[in-house]
Write a protein that holds these residues in place. Structure first.
Motif: not given
Length: 236
Positions: A117-145
């Motif tokens: 593929v040309d690029a990998v995109i993590p499903v984004p969280l809304h900024w408020l949910r990202h702030w409350r959780r502290g991270y976006n799990q999809a982004e963590l997984l994409a970075l690990a891959l």
């Protein structure tokens, strides 16, 4: 020989414990073989939506034959059973970020040669949910891959969550689709790209449809969904 002895020494100095049963387990992954055996692979699945199929059926499920998805393909190598659900819930809701490595390795154990593929995109969280959780799990997984597959190009800016949506865990399929209508917008720069969208679990496909629609409306040529697992009964 040297690598084997080194591994044994490290295992003695820094023992690994199973993330599920908490027993000591040798090797680099914090998952013992007994618990690993409890993770059902999604080996016989629809080639479009990754929905598990009866062994007598092959190719495309009836739902996709009647109404093909907006995305071109979904890859979900595991079924979302009890053991994997425990890992994902702790990773997603209880701050267990250390499980990202284990989950990425489990994905790669089943998908040894991911499509180009040309690029990998993590499903984004809304900024408020990202702030409350502290991270976006999809982004963590994409970075690990990406760390394991350096040919992957991570593109976090191509897709945005344009509005906050209610949590979907208790919603039925139609309610999920209504909840996500207009929830994502794609930035410019998608024209003619082959994209893979990374998420945790594919359930009804509502999120996958919403992000694929936004990306294709912005010019993407091909959109795949890469998830850890597929629910055994999507749409329920």
């Amino acid at each position: 020989m040297v690598n084997r002895i080194t591994g044994q020494l490290l295992d003695g100095l820094f023992p690994s414990y199973c993330s599920l049963c908490k027993w000591h387990c040798p090797g680099p992954l914090p998952l013992c073989q007994d618990c690993r055996n409890e993770l059902p692979a999604n080996e016989h699945a629809c080639r479009l939506c990754a929905s598990p199929l009866p062994t007598a059926v092959s190719g495309v499920c009836g739902t996709c034959l009647q109404s093909p998805p907006t995305f071109d393909r979904a890859i979900a190598p595991w079924l979302y059973g009890e053991y994997l659900a425990c890992l994902v819930h702790r990773w997603k809701f209880s701050g267990a970020r250390h499980l990202t490595t284990l989950l990425a390795d489990l994905w790669l154990q089943q998908v040894a040669d991911p499509p180009a593929v040309d690029a990998v995109i993590p499903v984004p969280l809304h900024w408020l949910r990202h702030w409350r959780r502290g991270y976006n799990q999809a982004e963590l997984l994409a970075l690990a891959l990406q760390r394991r597959l350096p040919q992957l190009q991570l593109a976090t800016g191509l897709l945005q969550r344009s509005r906050r949506t209610a949590a979907q865990s208790t919603m039925a399929a139609e309610a999920r689709r209504r909840n996500l209508t207009g929830a994502f917008t794609a930035a410019g720069g998608c024209a003619n790209l082959r994209l893979a969208v990374v998420d945790d679990v594919l359930t009804t496909g509502a999120t996958a449809e919403a992000v694929a629609s936004a990306l294709k409306a912005s010019g993407a040529r091909h959109v795949e969904i890469w998830c850890l697992a597929r629910t055994p009964s999507p749409g329920d």
